[in-house]
Write a protein that holds these residues in place. Structure first.
Motif: not given
Length: 330
Positions: A270-278
């Motif tokens: 979920l942290e990675t999701i946010k970093q990818n503008a999702l």
């Protein structure tokens, strides 16, 4: 329930699991700082149980196939397989037939392919419980997929994708995995059920989450569906990027994930999701029937002795482009 802390690097722990699978005997002593039985269980937990949401029974099993009867060599004999019949729990639904492996050990050739394509072997190991929950979720919300284009990621033997194709009247369903051996099984299962899909176009695809050349399907899908695909942290960035590549940018589109927490794996994703503008929302209680089974397992009212919420219960993660989305109870 307390979450067990995993010691040692995930990669070294997975290699230890590989060694046990290949040798089929207990390993020699490993220093405590590198490994423990608890660590292995925290890294990979295969289960023979599930939520039993979609009734199924064994149709046939090839317990022993002579090498001379096949087109494979002595070094890589044909794996034992089972053919299962799934009875979808809605009136008038077709039955679906899936072929899958029933080996209790890994074959060296499996891991050679994993290394060659930089993929994992989990799709061949067993039918994972989260896949059944995803299939049931799609079946329970068929209307949302009608006339839509859908792709399943990390599909394993393809149950959720096949159910979606058979029930929802989607325009197209693509059932994908990064492991070419798994994709062979997916295509066999598509062929075995071709009469169940009506006008829905159904295909298999070998799809690596970090591949760049996917222009023919770029931003083409209304829905991405996936189950238990957030386990390996090294694949998180590729998974987030493939979501961006596949989802339509114009009009509503959404990725639907069903994944257990598995320590901090889901949180890291979920942290990675946010970093990818999702943006994403997480829902714990998203289906009354799934929740009922979960509560029964938690309170010992049904037999799943190794059931632990952290490892076994899939949370619903909805992912979209852009601004944060509200928490949904579906």
């Amino acid at each position: 329930m307390e979450t067990r802390r995993t010691t040692g690097k995930a990669s070294s722990l997975r290699w230890q699991i590989l060694r046990q699978a290949l040798l089929r005997r207990p390993p020699p002593h490993i220093p405590e700082e590198d490994q423990s039985e608890t660590s292995i269980k925290s890294i990979s937990r295969k289960t023979t149980r599930g939520f039993n949401l979609i009734p199924c029974h064994l149709v046939e099993q090839n317990d022993a196939v002579a090498v001379e009867e096949t087109n494979v060599s002595d070094d890589h004999p044909r794996p034992r397989e089972a053919r299962l019949c799934y009875t979808l729990p809605i009136e008038g639904a077709p039955t679906l037939f899936l072929t899958q492996r029933v080996e209790e050990r890994a074959d060296l050739s499996d891991f050679e392919i994993c290394n060659r394509y930089n993929v994992d072997n989990t799709g061949l190991v067993c039918h994972w419980p989260s896949e059944e929950v995803l299939a049931y979720f799609c079946l329970s919300h068929a209307d949302m997929f009608r006339s839509k284009r859908v792709i399943e990621l990390g599909s394993g033997y393809g149950l959720a994708g096949l159910v979606t194709a058979a029930i929802t009247e989607a325009v197209e369903v693509v059932i994908s995995d990064g492991n070419p051996q798994v994709v062979d099984y997916i295509q066999r299962n598509i062929d075995a059920n071709s009469g169940a899909f009506g006008a829905t176009r159904v295909s298999s695809k070998t799809l690596h989450w970090d591949q760049e050349e996917i222009s023919n399907i770029s931003n083409a899908f209304d829905f991405i569906i996936a189950s238990d695909c957030t386990f390996f942290k090294e694949f998180h960035n590729g998974l987030a990027q493939i979501i961006r590549f596949l989802l339509k940018k114009e009009g509503p589109s959404e990725a639907i994930f069903l994944s257990p927490k598995r320590g901090n794996s889901l949180d890291k994703f979920l942290e990675t999701i946010k970093q990818n503008a999702l943006s994403f929302s997480v829902t714990e209680n998203y289906n009354a029937e799934v929740w009922k089974h979960h509560q029964a397992f938690m309170h010992g009212k049904d037999s799943w002795p190794s059931y632990e919420k952290d490892h076994c219960y899939p949370l619903l993660v909805l992912t979209v482009y852009g601004l944060p989305i509200g928490k949904k109870s579906i």
